[in-house]
Design a protein around this motif. Structure first.
Motif, PDB file in Angstrom:
ATOM      1  N   ALA A  68      33.525 -48.032 -77.494  1.00  0.00           N
ATOM      2  CA  ALA A  68      34.783 -47.383 -77.875  1.00  0.00           C
ATOM      3  C   ALA A  68      35.253 -47.941 -79.219  1.00  0.00           C
ATOM      4  O   ALA A  68      35.213 -49.150 -79.443  1.00  0.00           O
ATOM      5  CB  ALA A  68      35.846 -47.603 -76.809  1.00  0.00           C
ATOM      6  N   ALA A  69      35.690 -47.064 -80.092  1.00  0.00           N
ATOM      7  CA  ALA A  69      36.152 -47.480 -81.413  1.00  0.00           C
ATOM      8  C   ALA A  69      37.475 -48.226 -81.325  1.00  0.00           C
ATOM      9  O   ALA A  69      37.713 -49.193 -82.051  1.00  0.00           O
ATOM     10  CB  ALA A  69      36.301 -46.264 -82.324  1.00  0.00           C
ATOM     11  N   GLU A  70      38.341 -47.766 -80.411  1.00  0.00           N
ATOM     12  CA  GLU A  70      39.659 -48.371 -80.236  1.00  0.00           C
ATOM     13  C   GLU A  70      40.105 -48.114 -78.805  1.00  0.00           C
ATOM     14  O   GLU A  70      39.800 -47.069 -78.230  1.00  0.00           O
ATOM     15  CB  GLU A  70      40.657 -47.734 -81.210  1.00  0.00           C
ATOM     16  N   VAL A  71      40.833 -49.060 -78.238  1.00  0.00           N
ATOM     17  CA  VAL A  71      41.408 -48.883 -76.908  1.00  0.00           C
ATOM     18  C   VAL A  71      42.897 -49.181 -77.013  1.00  0.00           C
ATOM     19  O   VAL A  71      43.292 -50.251 -77.456  1.00  0.00           O
ATOM     20  CB  VAL A  71      40.757 -49.804 -75.854  1.00  0.00           C
ATOM     21  N   ARG A  72      43.700 -48.212 -76.623  1.00  0.00           N
ATOM     22  CA  ARG A  72      45.148 -48.370 -76.569  1.00  0.00           C
ATOM     23  C   ARG A  72      45.567 -48.379 -75.108  1.00  0.00           C
ATOM     24  O   ARG A  72      44.863 -47.838 -74.261  1.00  0.00           O
ATOM     25  CB  ARG A  72      45.843 -47.206 -77.281  1.00  0.00           C
ATOM     26  N   GLY A  73      46.705 -48.949 -74.803  1.00  0.00           N
ATOM     27  CA  GLY A  73      47.167 -49.018 -73.428  1.00  0.00           C
ATOM     28  C   GLY A  73      48.478 -48.293 -73.217  1.00  0.00           C
ATOM     29  O   GLY A  73      49.322 -48.241 -74.115  1.00  0.00           O
ATOM     30  N   LEU A  74      48.630 -47.718 -72.036  1.00  0.00           N
ATOM     31  CA  LEU A  74      49.866 -47.070 -71.633  1.00  0.00           C
ATOM     32  C   LEU A  74      50.100 -47.408 -70.163  1.00  0.00           C
ATOM     33  O   LEU A  74      49.206 -47.237 -69.331  1.00  0.00           O
ATOM     34  CB  LEU A  74      49.781 -45.550 -71.794  1.00  0.00           C
ATOM     35  N   VAL A  75      51.275 -47.935 -69.854  1.00  0.00           N
ATOM     36  CA  VAL A  75      51.630 -48.257 -68.472  1.00  0.00           C
ATOM     37  C   VAL A  75      52.964 -47.613 -68.118  1.00  0.00           C
ATOM     38  O   VAL A  75      53.786 -47.362 -68.999  1.00  0.00           O
ATOM     39  CB  VAL A  75      51.697 -49.783 -68.228  1.00  0.00           C
ATOM     40  N   ILE A 125      33.396 -52.020 -62.472  1.00  0.00           N
ATOM     41  CA  ILE A 125      33.615 -50.655 -62.968  1.00  0.00           C
ATOM     42  C   ILE A 125      32.333 -50.053 -63.553  1.00  0.00           C
ATOM     43  O   ILE A 125      31.600 -50.705 -64.283  1.00  0.00           O
ATOM     44  CB  ILE A 125      34.724 -50.652 -64.032  1.00  0.00           C
ATOM     45  N   ARG A 126      32.131 -48.777 -63.224  1.00  0.00           N
ATOM     46  CA  ARG A 126      31.065 -47.979 -63.844  1.00  0.00           C
ATOM     47  C   ARG A 126      31.710 -47.005 -64.822  1.00  0.00           C
ATOM     48  O   ARG A 126      32.722 -46.387 -64.515  1.00  0.00           O
ATOM     49  CB  ARG A 126      30.304 -47.153 -62.791  1.00  0.00           C
ATOM     50  N   ILE A 127      31.097 -46.869 -65.980  1.00  0.00           N
ATOM     51  CA  ILE A 127      31.571 -45.894 -66.972  1.00  0.00           C
ATOM     52  C   ILE A 127      30.737 -44.636 -66.784  1.00  0.00           C
ATOM     53  O   ILE A 127      29.519 -44.664 -66.958  1.00  0.00           O
ATOM     54  CB  ILE A 127      31.453 -46.449 -68.405  1.00  0.00           C
ATOM     55  N   GLU A 128      31.387 -43.540 -66.428  1.00  0.00           N
ATOM     56  CA  GLU A 128      30.702 -42.296 -66.065  1.00  0.00           C
ATOM     57  C   GLU A 128      30.492 -41.341 -67.231  1.00  0.00           C
ATOM     58  O   GLU A 128      29.781 -40.352 -67.068  1.00  0.00           O
ATOM     59  CB  GLU A 128      31.511 -41.571 -64.979  1.00  0.00           C
ATOM     60  N   ARG A 129      31.135 -41.602 -68.354  1.00  0.00           N
ATOM     61  CA  ARG A 129      31.042 -40.719 -69.511  1.00  0.00           C
ATOM     62  C   ARG A 129      30.959 -41.512 -70.786  1.00  0.00           C
ATOM     63  O   ARG A 129      31.382 -42.651 -70.841  1.00  0.00           O
ATOM     64  CB  ARG A 129      32.290 -39.855 -69.576  1.00  0.00           C
ATOM     65  N   VAL A 153      31.859 -43.132 -74.076  1.00  0.00           N
ATOM     66  CA  VAL A 153      33.091 -43.585 -74.722  1.00  0.00           C
ATOM     67  C   VAL A 153      32.810 -44.042 -76.155  1.00  0.00           C
ATOM     68  O   VAL A 153      33.740 -44.345 -76.905  1.00  0.00           O
ATOM     69  CB  VAL A 153      33.783 -44.721 -73.931  1.00  0.00           C
ATOM     70  N   GLN A 154      31.542 -44.078 -76.511  1.00  0.00           N
ATOM     71  CA  GLN A 154      31.136 -44.567 -77.825  1.00  0.00           C
ATOM     72  C   GLN A 154      31.833 -43.795 -78.946  1.00  0.00           C
ATOM     73  O   GLN A 154      31.923 -42.575 -78.922  1.00  0.00           O
ATOM     74  CB  GLN A 154      29.624 -44.442 -77.980  1.00  0.00           C
ATOM     75  N   ASP A 155      32.369 -44.547 -79.905  1.00  0.00           N
ATOM     76  CA  ASP A 155      33.036 -44.011 -81.099  1.00  0.00           C
ATOM     77  C   ASP A 155      34.315 -43.233 -80.791  1.00  0.00           C
ATOM     78  O   ASP A 155      34.780 -42.465 -81.623  1.00  0.00           O
ATOM     79  CB  ASP A 155      32.083 -43.140 -81.928  1.00  0.00           C
ATOM     80  N   ARG A 156      34.867 -43.422 -79.616  1.00  0.00           N
ATOM     81  CA  ARG A 156      36.082 -42.709 -79.247  1.00  0.00           C
ATOM     82  C   ARG A 156      37.290 -43.645 -79.254  1.00  0.00           C
ATOM     83  O   ARG A 156      37.164 -44.838 -79.039  1.00  0.00           O
ATOM     84  CB  ARG A 156      35.925 -42.094 -77.864  1.00  0.00           C
ATOM     85  N   ALA A 202      40.763 -56.958 -69.739  1.00  0.00           N
ATOM     86  CA  ALA A 202      39.381 -56.992 -69.266  1.00  0.00           C
ATOM     87  C   ALA A 202      38.745 -55.601 -69.303  1.00  0.00           C
ATOM     88  O   ALA A 202      37.588 -55.451 -69.711  1.00  0.00           O
ATOM     89  CB  ALA A 202      39.323 -57.567 -67.853  1.00  0.00           C
ATOM     90  N   VAL A 203      39.493 -54.577 -68.918  1.00  0.00           N
ATOM     91  CA  VAL A 203      38.956 -53.215 -68.934  1.00  0.00           C
ATOM     92  C   VAL A 203      38.828 -52.713 -70.371  1.00  0.00           C
ATOM     93  O   VAL A 203      37.841 -52.050 -70.719  1.00  0.00           O
ATOM     94  CB  VAL A 203      39.811 -52.269 -68.063  1.00  0.00           C
ATOM     95  N   ALA A 204      39.771 -53.052 -71.225  1.00  0.00           N
ATOM     96  CA  ALA A 204      39.661 -52.680 -72.644  1.00  0.00           C
ATOM     97  C   ALA A 204      38.427 -53.325 -73.268  1.00  0.00           C
ATOM     98  O   ALA A 204      37.698 -52.676 -74.036  1.00  0.00           O
ATOM     99  CB  ALA A 204      40.921 -53.097 -73.402  1.00  0.00           C
ATOM    100  N   ARG A 205      38.169 -54.566 -72.924  1.00  0.00           N
ATOM    101  CA  ARG A 205      36.972 -55.253 -73.426  1.00  0.00           C
ATOM    102  C   ARG A 205      35.699 -54.524 -72.959  1.00  0.00           C
ATOM    103  O   ARG A 205      34.774 -54.312 -73.733  1.00  0.00           O
ATOM    104  CB  ARG A 205      36.952 -56.705 -72.956  1.00  0.00           C
ATOM    105  N   LEU A 206      35.678 -54.116 -71.695  1.00  0.00           N
ATOM    106  CA  LEU A 206      34.542 -53.354 -71.163  1.00  0.00           C
ATOM    107  C   LEU A 206      34.318 -52.078 -71.973  1.00  0.00           C
ATOM    108  O   LEU A 206      33.185 -51.751 -72.345  1.00  0.00           O
ATOM    109  CB  LEU A 206      34.795 -53.017 -69.689  1.00  0.00           C
ATOM    110  N   LEU A 207      35.400 -51.364 -72.258  1.00  0.00           N
ATOM    111  CA  LEU A 207      35.301 -50.124 -73.033  1.00  0.00           C
ATOM    112  C   LEU A 207      34.811 -50.390 -74.453  1.00  0.00           C
ATOM    113  O   LEU A 207      33.990 -49.639 -74.987  1.00  0.00           O
ATOM    114  CB  LEU A 207      36.645 -49.395 -73.046  1.00  0.00           C
ATOM    115  N   ARG A 208      35.319 -51.443 -75.068  1.00  0.00           N
ATOM    116  CA  ARG A 208      34.868 -51.804 -76.423  1.00  0.00           C
ATOM    117  C   ARG A 208      33.385 -52.172 -76.428  1.00  0.00           C
ATOM    118  O   ARG A 208      32.646 -51.787 -77.328  1.00  0.00           O
ATOM    119  CB  ARG A 208      35.709 -52.948 -76.996  1.00  0.00           C
ATOM    120  N   GLU A 209      32.955 -52.928 -75.422  1.00  0.00           N
ATOM    121  CA  GLU A 209      31.539 -53.300 -75.320  1.00  0.00           C
ATOM    122  C   GLU A 209      30.653 -52.079 -75.106  1.00  0.00           C
ATOM    123  O   GLU A 209      29.481 -52.081 -75.492  1.00  0.00           O
ATOM    124  CB  GLU A 209      31.327 -54.315 -74.198  1.00  0.00           C
ATOM    125  N   ALA A 210      31.214 -51.021 -74.521  1.00  0.00           N
ATOM    126  CA  ALA A 210      30.479 -49.769 -74.334  1.00  0.00           C
ATOM    127  C   ALA A 210      30.530 -48.888 -75.574  1.00  0.00           C
ATOM    128  O   ALA A 210      29.987 -47.789 -75.571  1.00  0.00           O
ATOM    129  CB  ALA A 210      31.032 -49.021 -73.130  1.00  0.00           C
TER     130      ALA A 210
END
Length: 164
Positions: free
Chosen positions: A140-147, A104-108, A110-113, A130-138
């Motif tokens: 992101a302050a918090e990652v929530r999930g919705l399915v 995955i490439r992050i196009e925008r 996400v820092q502090d979001r 795994a994707v939440a971890r990627l976002l956190r490493e980039a």
């Protein structure tokens, strides 16, 4: 879901998009503080349809009041295909999820979001994690999930999709 993902029945994206927005409207406490909504990306070459992106696009259209932070274009892009995890055991799913996130490439920014990560089907949670971890490493302050759906349990170490 099968009709949308595998048959390209585009109209289901609108229906699922409406379900997403309806859930958000009924759960403002769970949406509080969300700065960005992203989809767990579909491979850019997938046919007949890139279903996650189409569902979120439809949800953005359905959000006529502009209440929710749907981006105009995908934030996460998956330019290469990776092995699918459907029908595999937990370890194989973990490995497939790691490969998925790595592609995955992050196009925008996400820092502090506070990011809401959307996906269509939850089986083991490996890919979402795994994707939440990627976002956190980039940053992101918090990652929530919705399915949209959770797969039915199908044995000690195997889960199958709801549409099997």
């Amino acid at each position: 879901m099968r009709r949308l993902k595998y048959d390209g029945a585009w109209g289901w994206a609108t229906i699922f998009g409406r379900l997403v927005v309806g859930w958000m409207e009924r759960n403002p406490d769970r949406m509080a503080g969300v700065d960005l909504i992203v989809g767990n990306p579909t491979w850019t070459g997938r046919t007949p349809i890139r279903h996650i992106e189409e569902i979120l696009k439809a949800a953005g259209v359905e959000d006529t009041a502009g209440r929710w932070p749907f981006p105009a274009s995908p934030v996460l892009v998956k330019p290469v295909d990776t092995d699918r995890s459907a029908g595999k055991n937990r370890e194989a799913k973990r490995l497939a999820a790691a490969a998925h996130a790595k592609a995955i490439r992050i196009e925008r920014r996400v820092q502090d979001r506070t990011v809401l990560l959307f996906d269509d089907l939850f089986t083991t949670g490996q890919q979402m994690q795994a994707v939440a971890r990627l976002l956190r490493e980039a940053g992101a302050a918090e990652v929530r999930g919705l399915v949209l759906a959770r797969a039915l349990w199908r044995g000690a170490d195997r889960q199958g999709a709801l549409f099997d």
